[in-house]
Design an enzyme around this catalytic site. Structure first.
Site, PDB file in Angstrom:
ATOM      1  N   CYS A   2       0.819  -1.192   0.000  1.00  0.00           N
ATOM      2  CA  CYS A   2       0.000   0.000   0.000  1.00  0.00           C
ATOM      3  C   CYS A   2       0.861   1.253   0.000  1.00  0.00           C
ATOM      4  CB  CYS A   2      -0.910   0.013   1.234  1.00  0.00           C
ATOM      5  SG  CYS A   2      -1.920  -1.476   1.401  1.00  0.00           S
ATOM      6  N   ILE A 291      14.105 -12.824 -16.076  1.00  0.00           N
ATOM      7  CA  ILE A 291      14.441 -11.932 -17.187  1.00  0.00           C
ATOM      8  C   ILE A 291      15.790 -12.376 -17.753  1.00  0.00           C
ATOM      9  CG2 ILE A 291      15.254  -9.600 -17.712  1.00  0.00           C
ATOM     10  CD1 ILE A 291      12.293  -9.732 -17.665  1.00  0.00           C
TER      11      ILE A 291
END
Length: 633
Positions: A2, A291
């Site tokens: 958050c 990646i």
């Protein structure tokens, strides 16, 4: 995960406009796209942006107690919230939700500031207690979650997860701090005890701030520290088993989520260990992602694939260009402050890939700091052995002379690159390690700063905080002291900032099980030989994981995310290098000797010197200053 923001009037409970809190909070929407909330009372306002992870239907924030006397806005996860809830219920507390946020409310009521020692998690929160007219700000032990704060002209304290939350307040005044520029050039990031914005502070990791209205503003109080002065006893086998149990508990506790969960998998020891333990604990295929790069010397996807096949994970990978510098402006916006760790580019890409299928991803970050996994740890230990054998004055005279005359040959085979080692041996261990951790050496910083800037710095040095931390460390030996400083400075300033900003930029929650505080405390208690042995870092961890991982994963050379920035400034970014020297925001600050910068650029482009890392720092500083202070091209 958050984003939080808020205001607290320190002396008079002036009204707080909810719209002002909403503006501060809404610029953090990337941290919490699933919902927002604002709560105000006389003299206080709390705001929240929510990324729903636990109790999706019932954990809205800011959250108040049943009687309305306590309100909290919170960023993070309390992994042991279920156990704490059960304990609090035994004390008579009644819960209205199934969220970990409510544990903070009742924990404060039951234990006060001591509630922090019971929380196992990553967090930054602000809690208002109406009965005490007090604001309680707290940050987790190792600084996984950020919290920025500043005093405003109306006698209020403003706070937010990111600097952009403070900048959204109309009373915030933007003024750069040259000391932070010195820190950034020396270290490659703005450390946790500094800010590029004058007047902004970051609540330090493992600290809280308890402000009672009408009383003087206190200094933050440290509530946790890592202690390297104790030593665990037991056989290697027994310590292995204890380590695996700590790692297993850390991983399984972080697998609790009401949304899809996965893991980053680079094929290195740390992420592979996390995935192995996730697979052991899961009744379904673990989702992993990697990646890769279009250059073989930068690519680790083969090793990641080996681990994925070994544990039958649901694996996804994506190949990106090694010259993936198109993200520069995206990263500048995400980080606010200048940040020059170029591995932020591939870290952003792997977060982006993970977010396509999961909302939470576990990472392997933290093991290098806790278990002595960096090459610099090995070099420092070896140099300290020499320092222990050769008297100080002899070291200064002999190695100092050799360091002065030995040519700097970054291009040469390692045995011929002795200049830095000689220079390090001529000085004390703390200063040498501070230089080893740094990016741009003091001599070059002095060369590129203007005379006015050097006067303004008043002797401030980026390395000083490392030297002070190492000298004050609760430690037994030099390796302890180096790791302690890394955990206090490098980890929150570089590694955790990188992961927080890149993951939050794509609304992904990243969790670091290898930074569970119990695991870190155990690692700190290990004899130095269990962390670093025979040139092998993370020795006990690797030995303990032999039951899970093959030798080619455990003992291959560390690669990490590598980016070819030196080549960029002789190729696609050559024009950017010229801009740095001739027409950049850097020139407008008056901080830099622009003639010296022109010489740096010319020497790099001609191949006479390699200033790629410095040019990358200058580029990121230029872009950040332009964005923050309104001089963008």
């Amino acid at each position: 995960m958050c984003g939080i923001a808020g205001l607290f009037h320190l002396h008079t409970p002036k009204p707080v406009d909810p719209a002002r809190i909403a503006v501060m909070t809404d610029v953090l929407i990337h941290r919490g796209p699933d919902g927002s909330g604002v709560w105000t009372a006389p003299g206080v306002g709390l705001g929240h942006r929510r990324l729903s992870i636990i109790d999706i239907g019932g954990g809205a924030q800011p959250m108040t107690s049943a009687d309305g006397q306590i309100a909290v806005t919170y960023n993070g996860e309390i992994y042991n919230f279920a156990e704490l809830r059960a304990e609090l219920e035994q004390h008579g507390h009644v819960f209205r939700t199934h969220s970990d946020t409510e544990v903070i409310v009742h924990g404060w009521r039951q234990w006060g500031v001591d509630c922090l020692t019971r929380f196992n998690g990553m967090f930054a929160f602000a809690l208002f207690d109406a009965g005490r007219q007090a604001l309680f700000l707290a940050r987790d032990r190792l600084g996984v979650k950020p919290l920025h704060m500043t005093r405003l002209s109306d006698d209020s304290l403003a706070f937010a997860s990111e600097l952009k939350g403070l900048m959204a307040h109309p009373l915030f005044r933007r003024k750069p701090d040259i000391r932070a520029a010195e820190d950034f050039l020396g270290l490659g990031y703005v450390p946790d005890d500094a800010s590029i914005m004058a007047g902004v502070a970051k609540l330090p990791a493992g600290h809280y701030l308890l402000i009672e209205r009408g009383k003087p503003m206190p200094q933050p109080t440290q509530w946790w520290d890592v202690d390297f002065s104790r030593r665990a006893s037991g056989s290697t086998r027994a310590l292995e088993e204890e380590l695996v149990e700590h790692m297993r508990a850390a991983v399984t506790s972080r697998m609790v989520a009401d949304v899809p969960l996965g893991a980053f998998l680079s094929g290195g020891v740390d992420s592979s260990s996390v995935v192995a333990l996730m697979a052991e604990a899961s009744n379904r295929a673990v989702q992993t992602c990697s990646i890769g790069f279009d250059r073989a010397d930068h690519d680790e996807t083969h090793h990641a694939r080996l681990v994925a096949e070994r544990f039958a994970t649901d694996h996804r990978e994506r190949i990106v260009a090694a010259d993936d510098f198109a993200l520069i402006d995206t990263l500048v916006t995400a980080f606010d402050e200048p940040f020059a760790d170029a591995s932020a580019l591939p870290t952003y890409r792997v977060c982006e890939l993970a977010r396509e299928s999961v909302t939470v991803a576990l990472s392997g970050d933290g093991a290098d700091e806790a278990f002595a996994g960096y090459r610099r740890h090995r070099f420092h230990a070896a140099e300290e052995r020499v320092r222990g054998l050769v008297p100080k004055e002899l070291r200064r005279s002999v190695f100092g002379a050799l360091g002065g005359i030995w040519p700097k040959a970054d291009w040469a085979p390692r045995p011929l690159r002795a200049k830095t080692t000689f220079q390090a041996l001529a000085t004390d261990g703390a200063h040498a390690y501070a230089l080893a951790v740094g990016v741009t050496p003091p001599a070059i910083r002095e060369r590129i700063f203007s005379a006015e800037a050097m006067r303004a710095l008043q002797g401030h040095r980026a390395e000083a905080r490392y030297e002070a931390a190492m000298k004050a460390a609760p430690a037994r030996d030099s390796l302890d002291r180096a790791q302690y400083a890394d955990l206090k400075i490098w980890l929150p300033g570089d590694i955790l900032t990188k992961v927080d900003r890149t993951s939050m930029a794509v609304s992904l929650e990243a969790r670091e099980p290898l930074l569970d505080h119990r695991l870190v405390e155990f690692a700190a208690s290990l004899p130095a030989s269990m962390r670093l042995r025979g040139g092998t870092g993370k020795w006990l961890m690797k030995k303990a994981m032999e039951r899970y991982l093959p030798e080619q994963i455990l003992y291959r050379p560390k690669m990490g995310f590598v980016t070819p920035i030196s080549a960029w400034f002789r190729g696609a970014l050559a024009d950017e290098a010229e801009h740095i020297a001739r027409g950049s925001t850097l020139a407008e600050t008056g901080w830099f000797n622009m003639v010296a910068l022109e010489g740096i650029v010319a020497a790099h482009r001609s191949g006479v010197s390699d200033h790629g890392r410095l040019l990358w720092q200058l580029l990121m500083l230029d872009r950040s200053l332009a964005r923050l202070f309104g001089t963008a091209r």
